[in-house]
Design a protein around this motif. Structure first.
Motif, PDB file in Angstrom:
ATOM      1  N   ASP A   3     -29.040  -2.164 -27.214  1.00 11.00           N
ATOM      2  CA  ASP A   3     -28.578  -0.816 -27.166  1.00 11.00           C
ATOM      3  C   ASP A   3     -29.555   0.295 -27.543  1.00 11.00           C
ATOM      4  O   ASP A   3     -29.258   1.613 -27.633  1.00 11.00           O
ATOM      5  CB  ASP A   3     -27.368  -0.484 -27.928  1.00 11.00           C
ATOM      6  N   ARG A   4     -30.715  -0.422 -27.930  1.00 11.26           N
ATOM      7  CA  ARG A   4     -31.874   0.795 -28.269  1.00 11.26           C
ATOM      8  C   ARG A   4     -32.911   0.547 -27.423  1.00 11.26           C
ATOM      9  O   ARG A   4     -33.042  -0.491 -26.647  1.00 11.26           O
ATOM     10  CB  ARG A   4     -32.349   0.501 -29.739  1.00 11.26           C
ATOM     11  N   LEU A  64     -32.370   5.291 -30.135  1.00 13.67           N
ATOM     12  CA  LEU A  64     -30.819   5.272 -30.128  1.00 13.67           C
ATOM     13  C   LEU A  64     -30.104   6.468 -29.155  1.00 13.67           C
ATOM     14  O   LEU A  64     -30.459   7.645 -29.592  1.00 13.67           O
ATOM     15  CB  LEU A  64     -30.318   5.090 -31.284  1.00 13.67           C
ATOM     16  N   THR A  65     -29.362   6.057 -28.348  1.00  8.00           N
ATOM     17  CA  THR A  65     -28.675   7.302 -27.611  1.00  8.00           C
ATOM     18  C   THR A  65     -27.230   7.464 -28.262  1.00  8.00           C
ATOM     19  O   THR A  65     -26.546   6.608 -28.488  1.00  8.00           O
ATOM     20  CB  THR A  65     -28.522   7.312 -25.951  1.00  8.00           C
ATOM     21  N   ALA A  66     -26.782   8.753 -28.189  1.00  9.49           N
ATOM     22  CA  ALA A  66     -25.616   9.020 -28.718  1.00  9.49           C
ATOM     23  C   ALA A  66     -24.380   8.249 -27.863  1.00  9.49           C
ATOM     24  O   ALA A  66     -24.553   8.388 -26.692  1.00  9.49           O
ATOM     25  CB  ALA A  66     -25.127  10.507 -28.819  1.00  9.49           C
ATOM     26  N   SER A  67     -23.345   7.591 -28.444  1.00  7.69           N
ATOM     27  CA  SER A  67     -22.355   6.833 -27.865  1.00  7.69           C
ATOM     28  C   SER A  67     -21.398   7.681 -27.338  1.00  7.69           C
ATOM     29  O   SER A  67     -20.628   7.546 -26.376  1.00  7.69           O
ATOM     30  CB  SER A  67     -21.833   5.894 -28.583  1.00  7.69           C
ATOM     31  N   ASP A  68     -21.230   9.001 -28.025  1.00  2.22           N
ATOM     32  CA  ASP A  68     -20.269   9.912 -27.455  1.00  2.22           C
ATOM     33  C   ASP A  68     -20.460  10.833 -26.224  1.00  2.22           C
ATOM     34  O   ASP A  68     -21.758  11.334 -26.077  1.00  2.22           O
ATOM     35  CB  ASP A  68     -20.029  11.108 -28.659  1.00  2.22           C
ATOM     36  N   PRO A  69     -19.951  10.343 -25.045  1.00  2.13           N
ATOM     37  CA  PRO A  69     -20.401  11.121 -23.623  1.00  2.13           C
ATOM     38  C   PRO A  69     -20.506  12.621 -23.704  1.00  2.13           C
ATOM     39  O   PRO A  69     -21.326  13.134 -23.087  1.00  2.13           O
ATOM     40  CB  PRO A  69     -19.355  10.642 -22.828  1.00  2.13           C
ATOM     41  N   ASN A 111     -26.052  12.361 -23.461  1.00  2.00           N
ATOM     42  CA  ASN A 111     -26.914  11.390 -23.354  1.00  2.00           C
ATOM     43  C   ASN A 111     -28.406  11.509 -24.035  1.00  2.00           C
ATOM     44  O   ASN A 111     -29.385  11.186 -23.677  1.00  2.00           O
ATOM     45  CB  ASN A 111     -27.358  10.999 -21.837  1.00  2.00           C
TER      46      ASN A 111
END
Length: 313
Positions: free
Chosen positions: A224-225, A254-259, A263
């Motif tokens: 996920d990174r 790392l990208t924020a998981s909260d849509p 992104n």
């Protein structure tokens, strides 16, 4: 007809060495980025880097220049879903079963397959004509035009974006042209933007807001990174070499998981290197970024770093 050579053993070697990360990425970078320039030169991708755009290595000797490339990196990162969304679906379409698909507006998606399938020929073409995807996650307030042409197989394939456009109502339209190479093994994808040009046009004035080119620009996802290597071209400055920070355990992006956080990167470190300087772009959890610049000249006065900077809307 576009013809490319599939190098499955090499792609497997590259992906198998990912757990080692350090050294392995650099040693295989040239081979992984191999491009059939002759074949690609025969394709009109419909979107071009500006004829008067700079094509030399950027100096990278000012924070203004460093900010321009930091924003170019974030721009790609923010729009990754647009470049990747159709891949899984295109690879699983059963030939002959579906030839057209209606959207939620007055357009449609036509699915084309070659009459005679050959090893190196396209196996599916997605032809968008004002197609509005009904999937909520794909934003129903947008429409697509142009083509995505797929060549290869499940583990190693190319996507050619030909005069592809995605209009996001109330914001802007993206125009995309060029080849993207995708290698996948055991769920670990590596995306190589071999020479992808992305143009942003305002929906309010039809004014071109930016044109960027991502060349031999490789994105490898691990747990996920993401790890980045390659070049970004900016018409005003030329190109810089992009790489992930030296510690690949902590510096992967790392990208924020909260849509709702659109992104954007929230952890990691990216290096942007030009002829005269080297910028370090560090992402913060609150969606801001820090930017520092180190000049190569002996005795050069180093500019004060920028901290907690907000990305442009």
């Amino acid at each position: 007809m576009l013809k490319r050579t599939l190098i499955k053993p090499l792609s497997s070697l590259v992906l198998l060495c990912m757990p080692l990360m350090a050294g392995c990425l650099d040693s295989n970078k040239t081979e992984l980025n191999t491009t059939d320039n002759t074949a690609e030169s025969q394709i009109d991708y419909g979107v071009d880097y500006p004829a008067n755009g700079q094509t030399i290595e950027a100096r990278m000797d000012s924070l203004i220049e460093a900010q321009a490339f930091a924003e170019a990196f974030e721009f790609h990162h923010r729009h990754q879903s647009i470049f990747h969304l159709w891949h899984d679906e295109a690879l699983t379409i059963t030939p002959g079963v579906e030839v057209a698909r209606a959207g939620t507006c007055d357009g449609a998606l036509r699915i084309e397959e070659p009459e005679q399938r050959q090893e190196d020929s396209p196996f599916i073409t997605l032809d968008f004509n004002h197609y509005c995807n009904p999937t909520p996650l794909w934003n129903t307030h947008s429409a697509e035009w142009g083509k995505q042409v797929y060549t290869g197989d499940q583990s190693l394939f190319w996507v050619d974006f030909i005069a592809y456009r995605k209009r996001m109502d109330g914001f802007y339209t993206l125009e995309v042209g060029g080849p993207l190479r995708v290698a996948r093994e055991n769920g670990q994808p590596t995306y190589n933007y071999q020479s992808l040009v992305v143009k942003q046009v305002s929906n309010r004035s039809a004014e071109t807001q930016s044109v960027l080119r991502y060349q031999d620009f490789k994105v490898t996802f691990i747990a996920d990174r993401a790890i980045y290597n390659g070049k970004i071209y900016h018409p005003s400055y030329g190109w810089v070499e992009v790489s992930t920070g030296a510690n690949l355990d902590t510096d992967r992006v790392l990208t924020a998981s909260d849509p709702r956080r659109i992104n954007r990167p929230i952890e990691g470190k990216i290096i942007l290197e030009g002829r005269a300087g080297r910028a370090t772009l560090t992402f913060n959890n609150d969606q801001t970024y820090n930017l520092s610049l180190e000049l190569n000249a002996v005795g050069a006065s180093q500019p004060a770093p920028l901290t907690n900077q907000a990305w442009p809307d």
